[in-house]
Motif scaffolding. Structure first.
Motif, PDB file in Angstrom:
ATOM      1  N   PHE A  97       0.778  -1.037  -0.049  1.00 53.80           N
ATOM      2  CA  PHE A  97      -0.064   0.015   0.107  1.00 53.80           C
ATOM      3  C   PHE A  97       0.908   1.257  -0.027  1.00 53.80           C
ATOM      4  N   LEU A  98       0.479   2.380  -0.299  1.00 49.17           N
ATOM      5  CA  LEU A  98       0.934   3.696  -0.713  1.00 49.17           C
ATOM      6  C   LEU A  98      -0.094   4.644  -0.570  1.00 49.17           C
ATOM      7  N   LEU A  99       0.264   5.705   0.238  1.00 46.10           N
ATOM      8  CA  LEU A  99      -0.453   6.990   0.317  1.00 46.10           C
ATOM      9  C   LEU A  99       0.236   8.020   0.158  1.00 46.10           C
ATOM     10  N   PHE A 100       0.066   8.963  -0.891  1.00 43.19           N
ATOM     11  CA  PHE A 100       0.899  10.245  -1.016  1.00 43.19           C
ATOM     12  C   PHE A 100       0.548  11.468  -1.337  1.00 43.19           C
ATOM     13  N   ASN A 101       1.072  12.502  -1.389  1.00 43.98           N
ATOM     14  CA  ASN A 101       0.586  13.535  -1.516  1.00 43.98           C
ATOM     15  C   ASN A 101       1.075  14.438  -2.737  1.00 43.98           C
ATOM     16  N   VAL A 119       2.458   7.523   4.049  1.00 41.86           N
ATOM     17  CA  VAL A 119       2.655   6.146   4.647  1.00 41.86           C
ATOM     18  C   VAL A 119       2.697   4.965   3.458  1.00 41.86           C
ATOM     19  N   GLU A 120       3.624   4.151   3.843  1.00 33.70           N
ATOM     20  CA  GLU A 120       3.574   2.885   2.783  1.00 33.70           C
ATOM     21  C   GLU A 120       4.164   1.788   3.674  1.00 33.70           C
ATOM     22  N   GLY A 121       3.685   0.543   3.121  1.00 34.34           N
ATOM     23  CA  GLY A 121       4.375  -0.666   3.955  1.00 34.34           C
ATOM     24  C   GLY A 121       3.763  -2.071   3.157  1.00 34.34           C
ATOM     25  N   TYR A 122       3.763  -3.007   4.139  1.00 34.06           N
ATOM     26  CA  TYR A 122       2.969  -4.211   3.671  1.00 34.06           C
ATOM     27  C   TYR A 122       1.911  -4.644   4.725  1.00 34.06           C
ATOM     28  N   GLU A 132      -3.619   4.460  12.288  1.00 30.37           N
ATOM     29  CA  GLU A 132      -3.605   5.714  12.840  1.00 30.37           C
ATOM     30  C   GLU A 132      -3.173   6.990  11.907  1.00 30.37           C
ATOM     31  N   LYS A 133      -2.192   6.573  11.298  1.00 31.67           N
ATOM     32  CA  LYS A 133      -1.649   7.784  10.310  1.00 31.67           C
ATOM     33  C   LYS A 133      -2.490   7.795   8.923  1.00 31.67           C
TER      34      LYS A 133
END
Length: 565
Positions: A524-528, A536-539, A552-553
């Motif tokens: 997953f990836l959330l970007f601006n 935030v990104e990760g598995y 939470e983020k």
């Protein structure tokens, strides 16, 4: 009359059953195809059969991988030592096969979608070609060899090191490897490797190739290194001259039961080597195992980031199935009852002799992510038509999905290749029952704009609010035994260049747009505004759940997170 017709039909059946291979294929070089279920397309590959080909005889197989801006026809010429004539372009040389000296090998050269590297779909194509050869011909499974030049040399290292027990030996020429190779070098313990390099190569740095060779040697790999002084990037002319590569392969056989197996991997997709299979790891984290017979029915294993594995010992000369197997794992001694398959997993921090069974909803082979894996199997791109009667808006949504489905590659003004992947792009109201249960789906929009997302909204872990116009959210998640990718807000390939900032996605071949921008991303990836401006990104964890700090983020940026049990 009826009996004569029946006899004639029977004779035809016997004839075609026993002679179908020899009737369909001819000796020498030729071009064949296989069907790719990824995009329902026929994909070409070049094939060579020896002049005295006998369908009843067992043959070794050589798989040749071409370089960037090349093709399967040129690759078949190259591996037989045939370079272009003076003044002859690659386009002209691709039109015909010259005569060359016969060899007692079956040789194949996949097209592998042209210049996409050998990760993902091209990698799957290479494996499909090997499987087709094993179906069509009597292939000696202990004499399958892999070679390739430049981009194909890098593919030789990656495909060979991720599946070391498939091949008897590797022969990369001026290799340009993907970054993934450098985690896998220890996997070549039982795999002879010959590396060829031009000393004056300005495309593939000789120093980089020497470092790969030195690392392989330091790990105990049997490596031969040939460097040609003053030779530039066309070192394949030396490496393949006069059938040299076939002479090097002569006499080499795979040992399916080596005494010691050493294997590293990040994914269930690559979880087997010889007589060892990894049953539980953390996808995305490098796991290692080093397992060795120290005597009859005595095995010692050392592991790292690994929670379960199995040993299939049938046929191993050091194993007697009628006797107890004595195993030491990470200095812990275990006995396993007489049988062929022995499984072990960690329970409360200790190893036990018991098979690990993955829960229904858990990461496993074929269902582990990351994002890029969704397009490496059968897939469909879906745009939304929900809550809009504006034709222009629907067209815009469709264009986003079409851009995502574009696998074109570009090297600036030097080289362009149109997409060689025939992905389907359809509206949400065209998604069929077959699509939902037999394909990975890449869904664009939100639950407000895409009816397929809305249909599974309660099962999905998060949703981007429609008001978040400066954000982009993309993630993969299991659904009906396949992966769905949800892309909401800004497309995941959105990139605004800044000095010193490289595009995300780990693109090796081609520009970072469309589906290729998924390469190198996590789950997953959330970007601006731009995909390198990561929020935030990760598995997901092994049970496809989000870590609490990630939840939470996400919430703090207005992402709706569904409660996970």
């Amino acid at each position: 009359m009826y009996s004569l017709r029946g006899l004639f039909a029977f004779l035809l059946f016997v004839f075609f059953t026993n002679n179908s291979i020899s009737q369909y294929f001819h000796v020498g070089p030729q071009v064949e195809t296989f069907f790719s279920s990824i995009d329902d397309s026929e994909q070409p590959y070049s094939l060579y059969l020896p002049q005295d080909f006998d369908p009843e005889k067992s043959y070794p197989l050589v798989v040749m991988l071409h370089g960037a801006m090349s093709n399967h026809r040129l690759a078949l010429r190259r591996v037989f030592g045939k370079t272009n004539l003076p003044g002859e372009s690659d386009a002209e040389a691709s039109r015909y096969f010259p005569e060359w000296e016969d060899v007692e090998y079956i040789v194949v050269a996949p097209y592998a979608r042209g210049t996409m590297g050998y990760l993902g779909i091209p990698e799957e194509d290479v494996i499909k070609v090997i499987e087709k050869c094993q179906k069509d011909f009597n292939i000696d499974e202990d004499r399958i060899f892999l070679t390739g030049l430049s981009m194909g040399g890098g593919g030789t290292l990656f495909i060979g090191l991720s599946r070391p027990d498939l091949f008897a030996a590797l022969a990369p020429v001026c290799p340009a490897p993907p970054a993934e190779v450098f985690d896998l070098t220890e996997n070549a313990l039982n795999l002879p490797v010959a590396v060829f390099q031009g000393g004056a190569d300005q495309v593939v740095n000789p120093e980089g190739t020497r470092q790969i060779v030195d690392e392989l040697r330091s790990l105990g790999t049997l490596v031969e290194y040939y460097e040609y002084p003053d030779v530039h990037h066309d070192s394949w002319a030396n490496a393949y001259e006069n059938g040299n590569i076939f002479k090097w392969f002569d006499g080499i056989r795979r040992n399916p039961f080596p005494q010691r197996v050493r294997y590293a991997t990040k994914w269930y997709k690559y979880s087997k080597a010889y007589w060892m299979t990894i049953d539980k790891l953390t996808p995305g984290t490098l796991a290692r195992i080093d397992v060795e017979f120290t005597g009859p029915n005595q095995v010692v294993a050392e592991t790292d980031n690994l929670e379960a594995f199995s040993l299939n010992l049938k046929g191993h000369p050091q194993f007697d199935a009628s006797k107890i197997l004595y195993v030491t794992i990470d200095d812990q001694q275990i006995t396993s009852l007489p049988q062929y398959n022995h499984s072990f997993h960690k329970e409360n921090g200790k190893w036990v002799s018991q098979r690990y069974i993955a829960p229904v909803i858990a990461k496993k082979k074929g269902l582990e992510g990351p994002l890029f894996e969704a397009v490496n199997g059968r897939h469909v791109f879906v745009f939304g038509t929900r809550h809009s009667e504006d034709r222009e808006e629907i067209i815009q949504r469709k264009e986003v999905a079409k851009a995502a489905a574009d696998f074109s590659v570009s090297f600036g003004s030097y080289f362009d290749q149109n997409s060689t992947v025939n992905s389907r792009v359809i509206a949400d109201d065209q998604v069929s029952h077959f699509d939902k249960f037999h394909s990975n789906m890449l869904l664009f929009g939100t639950r407000e704009t895409n009816s397929v997302i809305a249909e599974m909204a309660d099962k999905l872990p998060m949703h981007l609010n429609s008001s978040a116009d400066s954000l982009g959210l993309v993630y993969c998640y299991p659904n009906n035994g396949h992966l769905v990718v949800i892309s909401s807000g800004l497309p995941f390939w959105t990139y605004i260049p800044e000095d010193g900032i490289q595009p995300r996605g780990g693109i090796r071949f081609g520009s970072p747009k469309g589906a290729l921008a998924l390469q190198g991303l996590k789950d997953f990836l959330l970007f601006n505004k731009s995909n390198h401006k990561v929020i935030v990104e990760g598995y997901f964890d092994h049970d496809w759940k989000l870590p609490q700090e990630v939840m939470e983020k996400l919430k703090s940026y207005g992402v709706t997170v569904n409660q996970q049990d």
